[in-house]
Scaffold this motif. Structure first.
Motif, PDB file in Angstrom:
ATOM      1  N   ALA A 112      -8.316  11.263  -2.759  1.00 33.30           N
ATOM      2  CA  ALA A 112      -9.507  10.617  -2.190  1.00 33.30           C
ATOM      3  C   ALA A 112      -9.737   9.241  -2.806  1.00 33.30           C
ATOM      4  CB  ALA A 112     -10.734  11.504  -2.394  1.00 33.30           C
ATOM      5  N   LEU A 113      -9.492   9.106  -4.100  1.00 41.79           N
ATOM      6  CA  LEU A 113      -9.641   7.812  -4.764  1.00 41.79           C
ATOM      7  C   LEU A 113      -8.624   6.810  -4.221  1.00 41.79           C
ATOM      8  CD1 LEU A 113     -10.843   5.937  -6.915  1.00 41.79           C
ATOM      9  CD2 LEU A 113      -9.260   6.971  -8.570  1.00 41.79           C
ATOM     10  N   VAL A 114      -7.406   7.263  -4.038  1.00 48.38           N
ATOM     11  CA  VAL A 114      -6.356   6.384  -3.511  1.00 48.38           C
ATOM     12  C   VAL A 114      -6.695   5.957  -2.086  1.00 48.38           C
ATOM     13  CG1 VAL A 114      -3.904   6.205  -2.953  1.00 48.38           C
ATOM     14  CG2 VAL A 114      -4.630   7.460  -4.990  1.00 48.38           C
TER      15      VAL A 114
ATOM     16  N   GLU B 176     -16.250  -5.115  -3.243  1.00 46.27           N
ATOM     17  CA  GLU B 176     -16.163  -3.661  -3.070  1.00 46.27           C
ATOM     18  C   GLU B 176     -14.733  -3.168  -3.298  1.00 46.27           C
ATOM     19  OE1 GLU B 176     -18.663  -1.437  -2.710  1.00 46.27           O
ATOM     20  OE2 GLU B 176     -19.913  -3.198  -3.059  1.00 46.27           O
ATOM     21  N   ALA B 177     -13.767  -3.914  -2.795  1.00 50.67           N
ATOM     22  CA  ALA B 177     -12.365  -3.542  -3.008  1.00 50.67           C
ATOM     23  C   ALA B 177     -12.019  -3.600  -4.494  1.00 50.67           C
ATOM     24  CB  ALA B 177     -11.442  -4.467  -2.205  1.00 50.67           C
ATOM     25  N   GLU B 178     -12.521  -4.614  -5.168  1.00 52.61           N
ATOM     26  CA  GLU B 178     -12.244  -4.767  -6.591  1.00 52.61           C
ATOM     27  C   GLU B 178     -12.810  -3.597  -7.404  1.00 52.61           C
ATOM     28  OE1 GLU B 178     -12.216  -8.435  -9.678  1.00 52.61           O
ATOM     29  OE2 GLU B 178     -14.131  -8.075  -8.665  1.00 52.61           O
ATOM     30  N   LYS B 179     -13.990  -3.116  -7.037  1.00 53.11           N
ATOM     31  CA  LYS B 179     -14.560  -1.947  -7.719  1.00 53.11           C
ATOM     32  C   LYS B 179     -13.640  -0.740  -7.561  1.00 53.11           C
ATOM     33  CE  LYS B 179     -19.347  -3.298  -6.993  1.00 53.11           C
ATOM     34  NZ  LYS B 179     -20.562  -3.016  -6.201  1.00 53.11           N
TER      35      LYS B 179
ATOM     36  N   LEU C 124      -9.308   2.883  -9.586  1.00 57.66           N
ATOM     37  CA  LEU C 124      -7.956   3.424  -9.409  1.00 57.66           C
ATOM     38  C   LEU C 124      -7.067   3.037 -10.582  1.00 57.66           C
ATOM     39  CD1 LEU C 124      -5.864   4.829  -7.446  1.00 57.66           C
ATOM     40  CD2 LEU C 124      -5.289   2.499  -6.757  1.00 57.66           C
ATOM     41  N   HIS C 125      -7.119   1.782 -10.965  1.00 54.88           N
ATOM     42  CA  HIS C 125      -6.285   1.300 -12.068  1.00 54.88           C
ATOM     43  C   HIS C 125      -6.646   2.021 -13.364  1.00 54.88           C
ATOM     44  CE1 HIS C 125      -4.690  -1.645 -15.023  1.00 54.88           C
ATOM     45  NE2 HIS C 125      -3.697  -1.678 -14.146  1.00 54.88           N
TER      46      HIS C 125
ATOM     47  N   ALA D 210       0.836  -1.202   0.000  1.00 54.95           N
ATOM     48  CA  ALA D 210       0.000   0.000   0.000  1.00 54.95           C
ATOM     49  C   ALA D 210       0.870   1.250   0.000  1.00 54.95           C
ATOM     50  CB  ALA D 210      -0.949  -0.008   1.190  1.00 54.95           C
ATOM     51  N   GLU D 211       1.974   1.230   0.731  1.00 52.17           N
ATOM     52  CA  GLU D 211       2.897   2.373   0.726  1.00 52.17           C
ATOM     53  C   GLU D 211       3.484   2.587  -0.665  1.00 52.17           C
ATOM     54  OE1 GLU D 211       5.903   1.836   3.730  1.00 52.17           O
ATOM     55  OE2 GLU D 211       4.392   1.541   5.295  1.00 52.17           O
ATOM     56  N   ARG D 212       3.909   1.491  -1.302  1.00 50.08           N
ATOM     57  CA  ARG D 212       4.465   1.601  -2.654  1.00 50.08           C
ATOM     58  C   ARG D 212       3.399   2.086  -3.636  1.00 50.08           C
ATOM     59  NH1 ARG D 212       7.084  -3.319  -1.174  1.00 50.08           N
ATOM     60  NH2 ARG D 212       5.586  -4.509  -2.383  1.00 50.08           N
ATOM     61  N   LEU D 213       2.159   1.624  -3.450  1.00 42.38           N
ATOM     62  CA  LEU D 213       1.067   2.070  -4.309  1.00 42.38           C
ATOM     63  C   LEU D 213       0.857   3.576  -4.160  1.00 42.38           C
ATOM     64  CD1 LEU D 213      -1.354   1.292  -6.199  1.00 42.38           C
ATOM     65  CD2 LEU D 213      -2.712   1.220  -4.095  1.00 42.38           C
TER      66      LEU D 213
END
Length: 167
Positions: free
Chosen positions: A98-100, A141-144, A149-150, A83-86
């Protein structure tokens, strides 16, 4: 002599510009790889959970189930670094913070439920399987969020690449 000097200076400038663009492209590729790895690892974790559930339901080897559950828990712990690298990768391209944040928050919800399932498989595989439905909803929900984001990252990267080409 002046013409030759001009061509040498222009050549040096062109090479310098090309090297700079190449460096930017490499950096962009590293950022893209980071985002792609995060997407793939979240999806892979879901598959690993189902494999663990299957093993817990069918295996009589408690030690093997325990080892697999611990491996899943270790994998979940690695997501903090990812998550930090992302965040670092998407921050440099100027994505909406906000999206991140909403994406990583939703992934954390999924990870928490996944950890609960991994913990539970050792003691109560049937209940873990029952609770897998909640984990699956958290994954959806995470996948959405990850898909959004992607998509935003890819669009921004394409714009950046086009600006390098356009010069």
């Amino acid at each position: 002599a002046v013409t030759l000097g001009f061509f040498v200076a222009y050549g040096a400038f062109a090479i310098s510009s090309s090297l700079s663009a190449l460096s930017e492209i490499r950096q962009s590729q590293r950022q893209s790889d980071t985002v792609d790895d995060f997407v793939l690892d979240v999806s892979t974790l879901r598959s690993v959970l189902y494999r663990l559930m299957s093993l817990a339901a069918t295996s009589s080897d408690e030690k093997q189930v325990s080892r697999e559950a611990q491996a899943v828990l270790e994998r979940i712990k690695s997501f903090d670094r990812q998550a930090e690298r992302l965040h670092d990768a998407v921050r440099t391209v100027g994505l909406d913070a906000a999206l991140v944040e909403s994406t990583t928050r939703q992934v954390q919800v999924f990870l928490k439920k996944a950890a609960e399932i991994a913990d539970m498989t050792e003691t109560d595989p049937a209940l873990a399987l029952t609770l897998m439905g909640q984990t699956e909803r958290a994954f959806d929900e995470a996948e959405k969020q990850i898909t959004a984001l992607h998509g935003a990252f890819t669009e921004r990267e394409n714009q950046h690449s086009q600006s390098l080409v356009d010069g």
